[in-house]
Motif scaffolding. Sequence first.
Motif, PDB file in Angstrom:
ATOM      1  N   ALA A 233       0.849  -1.207  -0.045  1.00  0.00           N
ATOM      2  CA  ALA A 233       0.028   0.090   0.102  1.00  0.00           C
ATOM      3  C   ALA A 233       0.859   1.159  -0.010  1.00  0.00           C
ATOM      4  CB  ALA A 233      -1.110  -0.013   1.353  1.00  0.00           C
ATOM      5  N   LEU A 234       2.014   1.109   0.741  1.00  0.00           N
ATOM      6  CA  LEU A 234       2.815   2.466   0.947  1.00  0.00           C
ATOM      7  C   LEU A 234       3.291   2.775  -0.403  1.00  0.00           C
ATOM      8  CD1 LEU A 234       3.811   4.467   2.889  1.00  0.00           C
ATOM      9  CD2 LEU A 234       5.578   3.138   3.466  1.00  0.00           C
ATOM     10  N   ARG A 235       3.830   1.973  -1.193  1.00  0.00           N
ATOM     11  CA  ARG A 235       4.678   2.143  -2.283  1.00  0.00           C
ATOM     12  C   ARG A 235       4.118   3.040  -3.224  1.00  0.00           C
ATOM     13  NH1 ARG A 235       8.217  -2.599  -5.054  1.00  0.00           N
ATOM     14  NH2 ARG A 235       9.894  -1.293  -5.881  1.00  0.00           N
ATOM     15  N   PRO A 236       2.805   2.983  -3.747  1.00  0.00           N
ATOM     16  CA  PRO A 236       2.095   3.783  -4.819  1.00  0.00           C
ATOM     17  C   PRO A 236       1.954   5.198  -4.192  1.00  0.00           C
ATOM     18  CG  PRO A 236       0.836   1.921  -4.052  1.00  0.00           C
ATOM     19  CD  PRO A 236       1.930   1.763  -3.534  1.00  0.00           C
ATOM     20  N   SER A 237       2.001   5.401  -2.878  1.00  0.00           N
ATOM     21  CA  SER A 237       1.727   6.663  -2.199  1.00  0.00           C
ATOM     22  C   SER A 237       2.934   7.456  -2.331  1.00  0.00           C
ATOM     23  CB  SER A 237       0.970   6.338  -1.033  1.00  0.00           C
ATOM     24  OG  SER A 237      -0.255   5.889  -1.104  1.00  0.00           O
ATOM     25  N   SER A 238       4.225   6.876  -2.250  1.00  0.00           N
ATOM     26  CA  SER A 238       5.397   7.327  -2.036  1.00  0.00           C
ATOM     27  C   SER A 238       5.566   8.523  -2.772  1.00  0.00           C
ATOM     28  CB  SER A 238       6.518   6.485  -1.931  1.00  0.00           C
ATOM     29  OG  SER A 238       6.468   5.711  -3.041  1.00  0.00           O
ATOM     30  N   LEU A 239       5.128   8.481  -3.964  1.00  0.00           N
ATOM     31  CA  LEU A 239       5.342   9.625  -4.943  1.00  0.00           C
ATOM     32  C   LEU A 239       4.680  10.726  -4.666  1.00  0.00           C
ATOM     33  CD1 LEU A 239       5.199   7.577  -8.564  1.00  0.00           C
ATOM     34  CD2 LEU A 239       7.129   8.678  -7.699  1.00  0.00           C
ATOM     35  N   THR A 240       3.502  10.571  -4.473  1.00  0.00           N
ATOM     36  CA  THR A 240       2.639  11.769  -3.722  1.00  0.00           C
ATOM     37  C   THR A 240       3.344  12.578  -2.633  1.00  0.00           C
ATOM     38  OG1 THR A 240       0.751  10.167  -4.087  1.00  0.00           O
ATOM     39  CG2 THR A 240       0.241  12.503  -3.560  1.00  0.00           C
ATOM     40  N   LEU A 241       3.818  11.700  -1.584  1.00  0.00           N
ATOM     41  CA  LEU A 241       4.737  12.062  -0.350  1.00  0.00           C
ATOM     42  C   LEU A 241       5.691  13.051  -1.058  1.00  0.00           C
ATOM     43  CD1 LEU A 241       4.011  11.729   2.465  1.00  0.00           C
ATOM     44  CD2 LEU A 241       5.247   9.939   2.503  1.00  0.00           C
ATOM     45  N   LEU A 242       6.527  12.370  -1.832  1.00  0.00           N
ATOM     46  CA  LEU A 242       7.631  13.012  -2.226  1.00  0.00           C
ATOM     47  C   LEU A 242       7.510  14.307  -3.086  1.00  0.00           C
ATOM     48  CD1 LEU A 242      10.887  12.428  -3.120  1.00  0.00           C
ATOM     49  CD2 LEU A 242       9.754  11.859  -5.606  1.00  0.00           C
ATOM     50  N   THR A 243       6.450  14.271  -3.818  1.00  0.00           N
ATOM     51  CA  THR A 243       6.000  15.905  -4.377  1.00  0.00           C
ATOM     52  C   THR A 243       5.683  16.784  -3.184  1.00  0.00           C
ATOM     53  OG1 THR A 243       4.741  14.588  -5.822  1.00  0.00           O
ATOM     54  CG2 THR A 243       4.750  16.762  -6.260  1.00  0.00           C
TER      55      THR A 243
END
Lengths: 317, 312
Positions: A233-243
């Motif tokens: 679950a965390l992996r796809p959300s990491s990009l949003t978090l990065l931005t």
Amino acid sequence: MRVIGRRIIQLVVVFVVVTFFTVLLISLVPGKPEIVVIPFDNPQHTQRAAFRKENNLDRPLVIQWEKWAGKFVKGDFGNYYQSTGTDPVAKRIKSSAPVSALLILYTQVFSLAVAIPVAIWAAYKSGSRLDKLLNATAFAFISLPAFAVALILGYFLGVKYNLLPTSGYVRITDNPVEHFKTMVIPVLSLSLGQIAVYMRLLRSDLVSTLQEDFILMAKAKGISNRRVLWRHALRPSSLTLLTVAGLSIGTLIGGTLVVEVLLGIPGMGYLIGQAVLARQYVALQSSVALIAIVFVLLNFLIDYLYTVLDPRIRERT
Amino acid sequence: MTTVPPEVSPLGLTLEAAPHAAAESTATRKKGLGIASWLAIAWLTIMVGSAALADVLPLKDPNAGVAPKRFAPFQSGGPILGADANGRDMLSRTIYGGRISLIIAVCSILVGLFIGGFLGLLAGYFRNWLGNILVGLFDILLAIPQLVLALSLVSVLKGDPNIPEGFHLPIILVLIIALGLVSIPILARITRASTLSWSQRDFVTAARAQGAGHGRILFREVLPNVAPAMFSITLLGMAIAIVAEGGLAILGVSVEPPQSTWGTMIATGKSELDGAPFILWIPIAAVFLTAVSLNYLGDVIRDRFDVRESAL
């Protein structure tokens, strides 16, 4: 490659316009800038004349910018004028910039380290009383400015219970223990708001990811909840978090300046605060230009990282 | 700086979101405004009302020593919120300070709303060279961290008040210009994003087919739909402006005595942390409660607006 080329051209345009604006700043000062910057000159006004000449104030703006940029890229950030004499701004920035950079780095690391587990927990228990409580707390923290947290923590941890120093700074090379002690209050002050932003964002992102089929699939395969949450679950959300982590650096820089002044930490904020009080516009100009350049570069790198990490965006652009 | 282009499929999005959103929208409509919203509205009404009526209300002079120095709050025989290091009435100072803080926040966001909102509408509607240039402009304005931009503008425009040469704008106006300029790209980007999705709806095409001009479509068809998003971000922007003024005051570039704001109250009160911290807690509480109320209401409006959009 063409995309990157276009982005680099954009980057150059932004640099030129932003530094042009910082050069323009001195001309915006009401009255004659040399009198404001150097209020007490010798009877012959040699310092003021030197100031006008150094900053090419008698020449057109474009030439001013050109001369300024030529010196700036060589690391000459102009002079700091005092009644005791002038000294180079670069020397001050060299000692201040690492302090602020370190403060921002600690804040980002700490904020993410707290926000990620809390967001996962809240998303896992989404809709529960705990989730609502965490969400409300985060909401309050978003509205609590960093300077308010700095003062509140300074009062409780510093004045009342005398656990930590409320001002000052110790370099990590001088005394690591004292260094981290002086950084606790500023890092916490800056982090609370960041944690709240990251946590709310990641939580809502995770809640929607957890409804995806591949999560159901993973669960059906018998993978433990912990592994599903942290890996799948965390992996796809990491990009949003990065931005968001990248975009929030702007807010963080602003917060850092204020917190530094409040807690007497000799970083860029302290430098700018002193420059503003002493009306040292050359120092202000160079510091602002430097901050803007670093900020733009960071965002550019994150944009680039984004395209590298997410194949979907790479395909589209 | 990161602009992932929004997926241009309003219809698909609508269909996906519809069943869930419809259920939610009836629920929220039945519920009405929650107690938290009413509390936020009440607090803002009290703040705005007392600021507007400050001259009429039976308040002590905010700049005169009327009580023993550092008189603690909530004690008989003195001002209810205590007195600061100069014996000035804290209640009166908070209300008069709030007046200037609120004037600065409201006016600067109005500047941002009118200029930024207009440019955002244009940028979202005209997706040609004009839109591209405007987006580039917003990016440039966003390239300097907000507070740094505001700080540099205020400190140069303020100059040195002791040197009378040159044209000095009133400091409140300088703050409004600086914070207004800073808020332009933020409001513009939100307006643009909202305009982008609305200007591709069928009713806009229908209006165009009926021969409506760009101006009419923008202001009669698109703007009313974009307005809730703009209003929501306006409230959030005011909260940011109030906090930003506080930051500027701490950095030493806000109004000068005898004027004061919540920010300058915090900036001058920070030396009282040792002995009389309530001098700090009162303006901090005022800033926090106002910011939290504005943020909350902004969020409520945004939620309702999102629901309405996807339920259509």
